[in-house]
Design a protein around this motif. Sequence first.
Motif, PDB file in Angstrom:
ATOM      1  N   ILE A 147       0.852  -1.324  -0.085  1.00 35.75           N
ATOM      2  CA  ILE A 147      -0.053  -0.059  -0.106  1.00 35.75           C
ATOM      3  C   ILE A 147       0.962   1.214   0.041  1.00 35.75           C
ATOM      4  O   ILE A 147       1.688   1.345   1.000  1.00 35.75           O
ATOM      5  CB  ILE A 147      -0.776  -0.134   1.077  1.00 35.75           C
ATOM      6  N   LEU A 153      -7.737   2.067  -2.935  1.00 37.54           N
ATOM      7  CA  LEU A 153      -8.160   0.699  -2.400  1.00 37.54           C
ATOM      8  C   LEU A 153      -9.812   0.795  -2.659  1.00 37.54           C
ATOM      9  O   LEU A 153     -10.331   1.627  -2.817  1.00 37.54           O
ATOM     10  CB  LEU A 153      -7.823   0.867  -0.726  1.00 37.54           C
ATOM     11  N   ASP A 156     -12.713   3.544  -2.008  1.00 33.82           N
ATOM     12  CA  ASP A 156     -12.346   4.737  -2.420  1.00 33.82           C
ATOM     13  C   ASP A 156     -13.373   5.413  -3.493  1.00 33.82           C
ATOM     14  O   ASP A 156     -13.848   4.773  -4.283  1.00 33.82           O
ATOM     15  CB  ASP A 156     -10.955   4.945  -2.923  1.00 33.82           C
ATOM     16  N   ALA A 248      -6.456  -4.460  -0.214  1.00 31.74           N
ATOM     17  CA  ALA A 248      -7.052  -3.744   0.943  1.00 31.74           C
ATOM     18  C   ALA A 248      -8.080  -2.846   0.562  1.00 31.74           C
ATOM     19  O   ALA A 248      -8.607  -2.605  -0.609  1.00 31.74           O
ATOM     20  CB  ALA A 248      -5.811  -2.905   1.523  1.00 31.74           C
ATOM     21  N   ARG A 250     -10.925  -0.095   2.693  1.00 32.30           N
ATOM     22  CA  ARG A 250     -10.903   1.045   3.654  1.00 32.30           C
ATOM     23  C   ARG A 250     -11.913   1.900   3.739  1.00 32.30           C
ATOM     24  O   ARG A 250     -12.710   2.015   2.566  1.00 32.30           O
ATOM     25  CB  ARG A 250      -9.458   1.581   3.834  1.00 32.30           C
ATOM     26  N   PRO A 256      -6.439   0.112   6.635  1.00 32.73           N
ATOM     27  CA  PRO A 256      -7.440  -0.729   5.626  1.00 32.73           C
ATOM     28  C   PRO A 256      -7.479  -2.148   6.459  1.00 32.73           C
ATOM     29  O   PRO A 256      -6.799  -2.369   7.523  1.00 32.73           O
ATOM     30  CB  PRO A 256      -6.140  -0.984   4.578  1.00 32.73           C
ATOM     31  N   HIS A 258      -7.209  -5.912   5.030  1.00 32.34           N
ATOM     32  CA  HIS A 258      -6.443  -7.001   4.261  1.00 32.34           C
ATOM     33  C   HIS A 258      -7.317  -8.149   3.656  1.00 32.34           C
ATOM     34  O   HIS A 258      -7.500  -8.861   4.590  1.00 32.34           O
ATOM     35  CB  HIS A 258      -4.921  -7.198   4.272  1.00 32.34           C
ATOM     36  N   SER A 274     -17.885  -1.194   2.601  1.00 36.73           N
ATOM     37  CA  SER A 274     -16.810   0.248   2.463  1.00 36.73           C
ATOM     38  C   SER A 274     -17.206   0.816   1.640  1.00 36.73           C
ATOM     39  O   SER A 274     -17.380   0.535   0.529  1.00 36.73           O
ATOM     40  CB  SER A 274     -15.432  -0.195   2.459  1.00 36.73           C
TER      41      SER A 274
END
Length: 375
Positions: A147, A153, A156, A248, A250, A256, A258, A274
């Motif tokens: 990362i 990730l 996002d 990952a 987040r 994050p 994994h 997420s």
Amino acid sequence: MRRRALGLSLVAVSCLITMAVSAPVATAAPVVSADQVLPPDLADAVARDLALNPQQFLDRADAARRLAEFASAVGSEAVTGTWLDADGRPVVAVADGPTHAEVADAASANGFVTVAPGIEIPQGVRDAVDPMLELLPFDLAPTAGPIRASSYLGGDSFLAGTPAGLGLRCSLGFNAVDPTRGSVNITAGHCNPGAADTGSAASTGAYPMYGSLVGSKFGSFYRTSQSHNDYALIDIDDANVGEFESNAVRVPGSGPLHVTGTVDPIVGAPVCKSGSRTGFSCGTILSTGQNVAMGEAVMDRSFSTSICALRGDSGGPIVSGTLAVGIASASNVGDQPSCEIAMVFSMLQGQRPELFATPINDVLAENPGLTVRTS
């Protein structure tokens, strides 16, 4: 748009099942503490939404994984249903037939509660097949690498559209590897406003979003599915490959989680999504194999969850423990301004927030060689 739940089907037991039931089901031994596995934001969401501590979340997720592996090993003719009960115990409904005893013995040997077919349907399934809800779509406005500060990730924010900011704002899903294209990202199909041009010179571009600002293009859509399953594959530009090599997911800008593998959805399994709009939010899987109408498109393999998700979360990853389980697609509270208001609004209507998703293993099956990045 309405969704219709499909009931469990009872079919004859195949003669192939006898060989399958004797195969042991592998278990995964934890190597680090649960507090080290779950980032703080996810641990907070698990406690808030599921009233579970990190170890309970991982334990229930692992029980669901073992159930999914068992059901796959014995085949759909051998069991009429699998789920976690309210206490997190794995349950197998064994089908009648010549292999009933062998399947029941194998289930018990793996620590599962066994019940006969025709039992009372779990409350989560009954809730999911209650009077149809009007669904609102979201955004109509192998070995993992490191990362980096510039990495993208799952969860996002990105824009599917143009550098001028015209298009649909969604969330990135799981980073993956395509055997012919290399680094790709798996997100929701309805996030692509130019589905008809997918894979052509006019294919929709994907751009990172930083608040209201649009960054430089990092890829283009090369496959979009809006029937049977709702997913899209983004081909990452050569200059950005290194930013999509991690495994990952987040809350944007936070710690994050994994991803270590993939799993089929199991009723009762604890899951968390997420998304760039609401971050981590958690719930349980209510039902599987559902039909969900999204305009003229129909998803017929979706699973439903008790997760709150809003516009902007579409395409985000859904995990059970550290395993990838699906891609966020549609919500019955998608237009609400916050999950707190969505909860109150849905309770006043005698409902609850509900998120529908595409199983990640279906996406992989429809794209031979495609693999989610794992560690």
